[in-house]
Design an enzyme around this catalytic site. Structure first.
Site, PDB file in Angstrom:
ATOM      1  CG  LEU A 267      -1.879  -1.207   1.302  1.00 48.80           C
ATOM      2  CD1 LEU A 267      -2.656  -1.196   2.620  1.00 48.80           C
ATOM      3  CD2 LEU A 267      -2.838  -1.227   0.116  1.00 48.80           C
TER       4      LEU A 267
ATOM      5  CB  SER B 255       7.299   5.916   1.562  1.00 42.86           C
ATOM      6  OG  SER B 255       7.536   5.160   2.746  1.00 42.86           O
ATOM      7  CB  SER B 256       4.777   1.308  -0.221  1.00 43.73           C
ATOM      8  OG  SER B 256       5.841   0.371  -0.273  1.00 43.73           O
ATOM      9  CB  SER B 257       2.389  -0.471   4.261  1.00 44.14           C
ATOM     10  OG  SER B 257       2.277  -1.615   5.093  1.00 44.14           O
TER      11      SER B 257
ATOM     12  CB  THR C 268       2.334   5.276   2.969  1.00 44.04           C
ATOM     13  OG1 THR C 268       3.724   4.920   2.856  1.00 44.04           O
ATOM     14  CG2 THR C 268       1.542   4.047   3.411  1.00 44.04           C
TER      15      THR C 268
END
Length: 376
Positions: free
Chosen positions: A76, A99-101, A78
């Protein structure tokens, strides 16, 4: 945390176990307990289906889809373009994610592959949202976890989220490629970002017998997860674990802007036995980027046909491939012949039996990183 949250966590753990990512009881307990949604309270971006170039739309906690989506096995996004968070956007945005999860299946697969034991001290490179950091804290305890994040805002949000669920590991803001020398040596080091060259600082900060787990990438965007063991001689050696792992590159190792393109009508032209299509294969592309680590690939529509172009900005070299009547030609310019290097490397790899990437060997010494393959 509510009963709904708990049910979603347990269901996620069950799916990851069924998929073979979650393999041991301690990590299953961590996924059962650590709430991923606690690290996504700032929302995330969903890709807009069918958009070209890719568009992103924010999904905030007041959206009915938000909680369930937090427990999908998806990465996901972010942050967009280095500074833009979901709360900053109304509508859509067409910029690159920064940036991500990371998808939970990949996170727990890597944590399992890290082979931690009770009492091990772990250095994590790339805190991100903090979800993987929370899993490490649950498994090992706060005092055993150090995490480094290059982005101050991202690190701050992760620190708050971790504190909200009762975890207080050592979190640092800085260039993760430098590690965290003041806490060394570590038993394990794990990188939650991709690297083009594995820094020797990581080897220096991992005890002999310790393990480094990192995704080695290139600017042609084929990448593999490597597990290396540090020897008494200060050299780290290991192999790829397979699975075509992809991560966002560490920001200091991002490719340079292409700038103004060279004159692609210039240069030396010749027939080539290798078509540009060979770069569509993951393994072959990985071998190609070993030959030309500074090259980037683009496609251009020129003179009524598609040209496949490799450009090494730093070296000032380029190669442009085109198909005419079923035959491929390449024009090359600059101080290096990029496609000559690609042809030589791929031909040698194929002559050696085209071994799978899991058989490649990675070595990191003070002089740098080498990747080699055996003959089949």
């Amino acid at each position: 945390m509510t009963d709904d949250d708990k049910a979603l966590r347990v269901a996620l753990a069950s799916r990851l176990a069924s998929g073979g990512y979650l393999r041991t009881a301690p990590w299953q307990a961590a996924v059962d307990w650590v709430p991923r949604h606690a690290f996504l309270r700032g929302g995330f971006f969903d890709q807009v289906a069918g958009s070209a170039p890719t568009a992103w739309r924010p999904v905030m906690p007041d959206d009915p889809r938000w909680l369930t989506r937090c427990y999908d096995d998806d990465s996901l996004v972010t942050q967009i373009a280095g500074t833009i968070a979901p709360r900053d956007i109304r509508g859509e945005i067409r910029r690159a994610p920064t940036s991500s999860s990371t998808m939970p299946g990949l996170v727990v697969r890597m944590l399992e592959d890290l082979q931690v034991e009770d009492g091990h001290r772990v250095l994590e490179i790339g805190t991100g949202t903090g979800y993987s950091t929370g899993l490490l804290c649950h498994r090992l305890g706060d005092d055993c976890v150090t995490s480094v994040e290059v982005d101050e805002d991202v690190a701050g949000h992760a620190r708050v989220a971790l504190g909200d669920i009762g975890y207080h590991p050592r979190t640092l803001v800085g260039d993760g490629l430098l590690g965290a020398a003041d806490g060394a040596p570590y038993d394990r080091l794990i990188a939650m970002c991709g690297v083009v060259d594995l820094p020797y600082a990581w080897v220096e900060q991992t005890r002999p017998g310790g393990i480094i787990l990192a995704t080695l990438c290139g600017w042609l965007y084929s990448s593999e997860l490597a597990r290396l063991t540090v020897g008494e001689d200060g050299t780290a050696r290991g192999r790829f674990l397979g699975g075509q792992i992809s991560f966002m590159l560490a920001r200091p190792q991002l490719p340079p802007p292409l700038g103004m393109l060279p004159d692609l009508d210039d240069g030396d032209e010749r027939p080539t036995s290798l078509s540009a299509d060979v770069l569509d294969d993951w393994n072959t592309r990985f071998v190609a980027q070993l030959a030309t680590p500074g090259a980037q690939r683009i496609r251009l529509e020129r003179n009524g046909h598609t040209e496949h172009v490799l450009i090494d900005v730093s070296a000032g070299a380029w190669a442009a491939l085109a198909q005419d009547g079923g035959k491929w030609t390449v024009r090359q310019g600059g101080p290096a012949r990029l496609w000559d290097a690609v042809e030589e490397h791929i031909s040698r790899w194929r002559a050696d039996g085209a071994p799978d990437l899991e058989r490649f060997e990675v070595t990191v010494t003070p002089e740098g990183q080498t990747v080699t393959w055996p003959k089949v």
